[in-house]
Design an enzyme around this catalytic site. Sequence first.
Site, PDB file in Angstrom:
ATOM      1  N   ARG A 177       0.819  -1.210   0.000  1.00  0.00           N
ATOM      2  CA  ARG A 177       0.000   0.000   0.000  1.00  0.00           C
ATOM      3  C   ARG A 177       0.861   1.272   0.000  1.00  0.00           C
ATOM      4  O   ARG A 177       0.549   2.259   0.669  1.00  0.00           O
ATOM      5  CB  ARG A 177      -0.970  -0.001   1.185  1.00  0.00           C
ATOM      6  CG  ARG A 177      -1.908  -1.206   1.209  1.00  0.00           C
ATOM      7  CD  ARG A 177      -2.794  -1.270  -0.033  1.00  0.00           C
ATOM      8  NE  ARG A 177      -3.636  -2.461  -0.034  1.00  0.00           N
ATOM      9  CZ  ARG A 177      -3.369  -3.581  -0.715  1.00  0.00           C
ATOM     10  NH1 ARG A 177      -2.269  -3.664  -1.461  1.00  0.00           N
ATOM     11  NH2 ARG A 177      -4.180  -4.610  -0.665  1.00  0.00           N
ATOM     12  N   SER A 227     -11.821  -1.798   2.318  1.00  0.00           N
ATOM     13  CA  SER A 227     -11.147  -2.204   3.555  1.00  0.00           C
ATOM     14  C   SER A 227     -10.668  -0.959   4.287  1.00  0.00           C
ATOM     15  O   SER A 227      -9.874  -0.186   3.753  1.00  0.00           O
ATOM     16  CB  SER A 227      -9.956  -3.111   3.244  1.00  0.00           C
ATOM     17  OG  SER A 227     -10.381  -4.312   2.648  1.00  0.00           O
ATOM     18  N   GLU A 297      -6.274   2.130   5.976  1.00  0.00           N
ATOM     19  CA  GLU A 297      -5.945   2.018   4.555  1.00  0.00           C
ATOM     20  C   GLU A 297      -6.639   3.135   3.783  1.00  0.00           C
ATOM     21  O   GLU A 297      -6.107   3.644   2.804  1.00  0.00           O
ATOM     22  CB  GLU A 297      -6.377   0.654   4.015  1.00  0.00           C
ATOM     23  CG  GLU A 297      -5.995   0.413   2.571  1.00  0.00           C
ATOM     24  CD  GLU A 297      -6.195  -1.026   2.151  1.00  0.00           C
ATOM     25  OE1 GLU A 297      -6.766  -1.241   1.066  1.00  0.00           O
ATOM     26  OE2 GLU A 297      -5.782  -1.939   2.892  1.00  0.00           O
TER      27      GLU A 297
END
EC number: 1.3.1.98
Length: 304
Positions: A177, A227, A297
């Site tokens: 990420r 998410s 996230e």
Amino acid sequence: MNQYMEFYKLLGEFYNEEDITVDSPMSEHIYFRVGGPADILVTPVNEEQVVNTLKLCREYNVPYFILGNGSNILVKDGGISGVVIKFNKLNKITTEGNCVTAQSGALLKDVSKAALENNLRGFEFACGIPGSIGGAVFMNAGAYDGEMAHVIKSARVIDENCNIKNLTKEELELGYRSSIVMKKGYVVIEATVELESGEYASIKDKIDDLTNRRESKQPLEYPSAGSTFKRPEGYFAGKLIQDSGLKGFSIGGAAVSEKHSGFVINKGGATAKDVLDVIAHVQKTVKENFDVELHTEVRIIGRD
């Protein structure tokens, strides 16, 4: 009217009226359906407009934010200062050999469809990610054991000096990420993925399978940003949240999903503060129960 009206007039010199708006509610532009207004929102239709906008913002010290499809963003209730540059109109996709090249605003599902139509496999993992390819490169998006780092060949970006440069896969420094784009504040304008030749039927079967899995396990019936938390090393965020007894926990219109505890959703009428309060409570509870820190996230931006 807001403090950037003079700047709005400058931008108006190279944008059509329909491509520039003032005080645009961000709740209309992000999947969470929350958030206050952007002072100015522009939707460029070519790279030149993007470069000119960035140059003006830097020259006049006006803050800016790059928006793809708004699927991984939470905008605070105070909105966004300065200029939001939304890439949805830069969405051209071309295919040459085993490579698919897409402008930053192209949706991942459309890139996946282009790959399928050209019998190219390897991009199936992205078929259900509701983002743009620019955002996917920015954060090295992934799902179902696949991620952009596995398929990216190169990307064209605008650097901190408003110069366009080509970055190779290695130069993009894609991690979990993360990317050099995220670290240095570059702007992705185009990305090329390199895939493998395959059979249409088997590629389609995999896409259908992943789509069914996603629909059965994720709360797609509610607005969210996917998410909510990154995966902590050695754990699954959803399981930690569920084991903390937080499934269904709610504040105002925001709640931990009953269907998948890793998702914070907008049940209806949520404010950004509701969502942030749920996130904070989840982080605090999981830390107390398991001594594990959950990091978001979803990108949280804007004014309080």
